[in-house]
Design a protein around this motif. Structure first.
Motif, short mmCIF file in Angstrom:
data_model
loop_
_atom_site.label_atom_id
_atom_site.label_comp_id
_atom_site.label_asym_id
_atom_site.label_seq_id
_atom_site.Cartn_x
_atom_site.Cartn_y
_atom_site.Cartn_z
N GLY A 136 0.80 -1.22 0.00
CA GLY A 136 0.00 0.00 0.00
C GLY A 136 0.83 1.27 0.00
O GLY A 136 1.66 1.48 -0.89
N PRO A 137 0.65 2.13 1.00
CA PRO A 137 1.37 3.41 1.04
C PRO A 137 2.89 3.26 1.10
O PRO A 137 3.62 4.19 0.78
N ARG A 138 3.36 2.10 1.51
CA ARG A 138 4.81 1.86 1.61
C ARG A 138 5.37 1.22 0.35
O ARG A 138 6.45 0.65 0.38
N ARG A 139 4.64 1.36 -0.72
CA ARG A 139 5.02 0.68 -1.96
C ARG A 139 6.42 1.04 -2.43
O ARG A 139 7.18 0.18 -2.87
N THR A 140 6.80 2.30 -2.38
CA THR A 140 8.08 2.73 -2.93
C THR A 140 9.08 3.14 -1.85
O THR A 140 10.13 3.69 -2.17
N THR A 141 8.77 2.89 -0.59
CA THR A 141 9.69 3.24 0.48
C THR A 141 10.51 2.02 0.89
O THR A 141 10.06 0.88 0.71
N PRO A 142 11.70 2.22 1.45
CA PRO A 142 12.50 1.07 1.91
C PRO A 142 11.78 0.31 3.01
O PRO A 142 11.11 0.89 3.86
N TRP A 143 11.94 -0.99 3.00
CA TRP A 143 11.34 -1.84 4.02
C TRP A 143 12.35 -2.25 5.08
O TRP A 143 11.98 -2.80 6.12
N LEU A 144 13.62 -2.04 4.81
CA LEU A 144 14.67 -2.38 5.75
C LEU A 144 15.43 -1.12 6.15
O LEU A 144 15.55 -0.18 5.35
N GLY A 145 15.96 -1.11 7.36
CA GLY A 145 16.84 -0.04 7.76
C GLY A 145 18.21 -0.23 7.13
O GLY A 145 18.47 -1.24 6.45
N THR A 146 19.09 0.72 7.37
CA THR A 146 20.43 0.64 6.79
C THR A 146 21.17 -0.61 7.26
O THR A 146 21.80 -1.31 6.45
N ALA A 147 21.07 -0.91 8.54
CA ALA A 147 21.74 -2.11 9.07
C ALA A 147 21.15 -3.37 8.46
O ALA A 147 21.89 -4.29 8.07
N GLY A 148 19.84 -3.42 8.36
CA GLY A 148 19.20 -4.59 7.76
C GLY A 148 19.60 -4.79 6.31
O GLY A 148 19.81 -5.92 5.86
N PHE A 149 19.71 -3.68 5.58
CA PHE A 149 20.12 -3.77 4.18
C PHE A 149 21.53 -4.31 4.06
O PHE A 149 21.83 -5.14 3.19
N ARG A 150 22.41 -3.84 4.93
CA ARG A 150 23.80 -4.32 4.89
C ARG A 150 23.90 -5.79 5.26
O ARG A 150 24.67 -6.54 4.66
N VAL A 151 23.13 -6.20 6.26
CA VAL A 151 23.13 -7.61 6.65
C VAL A 151 22.62 -8.47 5.51
O VAL A 151 23.19 -9.54 5.20
N LEU A 152 21.56 -8.02 4.86
CA LEU A 152 21.01 -8.75 3.73
C LEU A 152 22.05 -8.91 2.62
O LEU A 152 22.23 -10.01 2.09
N ALA A 153 22.72 -7.81 2.27
CA ALA A 153 23.74 -7.88 1.23
C ALA A 153 24.85 -8.85 1.62
O ALA A 153 25.35 -9.62 0.78
N GLY A 154 25.23 -8.84 2.90
CA GLY A 154 26.28 -9.75 3.36
C GLY A 154 25.85 -11.20 3.29
O GLY A 154 26.64 -12.08 2.91
N VAL A 155 24.61 -11.47 3.66
CA VAL A 155 24.09 -12.85 3.62
C VAL A 155 24.06 -13.37 2.19
O VAL A 155 24.47 -14.51 1.91
N ILE A 156 23.58 -12.54 1.25
CA ILE A 156 23.51 -12.96 -0.14
C ILE A 156 24.92 -13.20 -0.70
O ILE A 156 25.17 -14.20 -1.38
N ALA A 157 25.83 -12.29 -0.41
CA ALA A 157 27.20 -12.45 -0.89
C ALA A 157 27.83 -13.72 -0.31
O ALA A 157 28.50 -14.48 -1.03
N ALA A 158 27.61 -13.96 0.99
CA ALA A 158 28.17 -15.15 1.62
C ALA A 158 27.57 -16.42 1.03
O ALA A 158 28.28 -17.42 0.81
N PHE A 159 26.27 -16.39 0.74
CA PHE A 159 25.61 -17.56 0.16
C PHE A 159 26.19 -17.89 -1.21
O PHE A 159 26.51 -19.05 -1.50
N VAL A 160 26.33 -16.87 -2.04
CA VAL A 160 26.88 -17.09 -3.39
C VAL A 160 28.30 -17.60 -3.30
O VAL A 160 28.69 -18.56 -3.99
N LEU A 161 29.11 -16.97 -2.46
CA LEU A 161 30.51 -17.39 -2.33
C LEU A 161 30.61 -18.81 -1.78
O LEU A 161 31.50 -19.58 -2.19
#
Length: 336
Positions: A136-161
């Motif tokens: 709804g109203p949060r359609r185009t806003t971030p759903w994660l905070g800065t820390a959450g975004f960084r953790v997510l990026a780290g998890v994906i990178a670690a998974f691929v590696l």
């Protein structure tokens, strides 16, 4: 403005993490619903990838063109380095690369283009479009905070590696250094294109077609896409190959034509007056319903008998339709 609790803030992100693999593998018919264990790595790969792309695009003020370009890059990373199907001549005992195989590239262009469409549209864009509608109203806003975004990026990178490293340690080299290097260059070029896409394009005169027209268009384009792959006589779903033989070179041209025509038309329609979230949901709905009906002739790559396969497809189809109804109601009846 009412402050949302932490569970409410991250609910769309969690929903996207599960919705992406459910559409990409279970609704497609690759996995039966009883294969729950596979959902864990698939959620990291598909869900994490979709969420990472969505968060980056929304945080940087980019739009749907960038979202889909990054989705293409995601697909190339997955197929070239994680699952390595671009180089696997016998994936699940199916000779997926025999049709149109090019020794110089070490892969087959029909399979590459099929994977490009699958990941760009169904693995990434469709689940994001549906979950953003539900947000709804949060359609185009971030759903994660800065820390959450960084953790997510780290998890994906670690998974691929981890996956790539495990394959390297185990000596699973399905291609040579030139193929891997070439794939890396292609991925880098795709990401560079996505990074250059900022802001919105200028509007065009005229009114956008109705959302129902977009649904019909998505159903037609989706049917063309999945039926074209069904003409691959050595593919995973060759049920049209005998009745409609298509040479590999023509298959490549048809894939490229479909991508070009669909991309140009949707780009122009979306820049006209009246384009709304209902139109985006209609396009996503057409893709979802395409996967739903096509899951029945498609056979699961996981061990499953025909009764379980068909039952799983029926359950996923009903669930997908119910989700689309909820999303449509979220948009509002007047939008249609």
């Amino acid at each position: 403005m009412r402050t949302l609790s932490l569970p409410a803030r991250v609910a769309p992100a969690v929903g996207l993490c599960f919705l992406a693999p459910l559409i990409a593998e279970y609704l497609m018919g690759n996995m039966p619903i009883t294969d729950v264990a596979a959902l864990i790595p698939l959620t990291i790969m598909y869900g994490g990838g979709a969420l990472l792309i969505r968060e980056f695009v929304r945080r940087t003020g980019r739009g749907w063109p960038a979202m889909m370009v990054f989705g293409t890059a995601y697909g190339m990373i997955e197929e070239a380095f994680v699952t390595q199907t671009l180089w696997n001549e016998s994936w699940y005992d199916v000779r997926i690369l025999d049709y149109g195989y090019l020794p110089a590239l070490g892969t087959a262009l029909p399979w590459v283009l099929f994977m490009v469409g699958v990941h760009t549209v169904w693995s990434i864009s469709v689940p994001i479009a549906i979950m953003e509608t539900l947000a709804g109203p949060r359609r185009t806003t971030p759903w994660l905070g800065t820390a959450g975004f960084r953790v997510l990026a780290g998890v994906i990178a670690a998974f691929v590696l981890l996956v790539v490293g495990y394959a390297a340690i185990g000596g699973i080299h399905l291609a040579g250094p030139p193929q891997y290097a070439g794939a890396a260059l292609v991925i880098a070029a795709i990401i560079a294109i996505g990074l250059r896409l900022r802001g919105g394009a200028p509007g065009l005169p005229g009114s956008a077609p109705s959302p129902w027209s977009m649904l019909a268009f998505a159903l037609a384009a989706g049917a063309f896409f999945v039926l074209l792959y069904a003409t691959d006589p050595t593919g995973l779903s060759p049920w049209l190959a005998r009745a409609l033989p298509v040479p590999p070179w023509l298959s490549v041209l048809l894939y490229l034509a479909l991508f070009a025509v669909s991309g140009v038309l949707v780009s122009r329609w979306s820049r006209r007056e009246g384009w709304s979230q209902a139109h985006r949901l209609a396009l996503a709905a057409g893709a979802v319903l395409t996967y739903a009906w096509h899951s029945f002739p498609w056979r699961s790559i996981a061990p499953a008998g025909l009764p379980l396969d068909l039952t799983s497809n029926a359950v996923m189809t009903v669930a997908a339709i119910a989700l689309l109804v909820v999303a449509a109601l979220r948009v509002g009846r007047s939008a249609w």
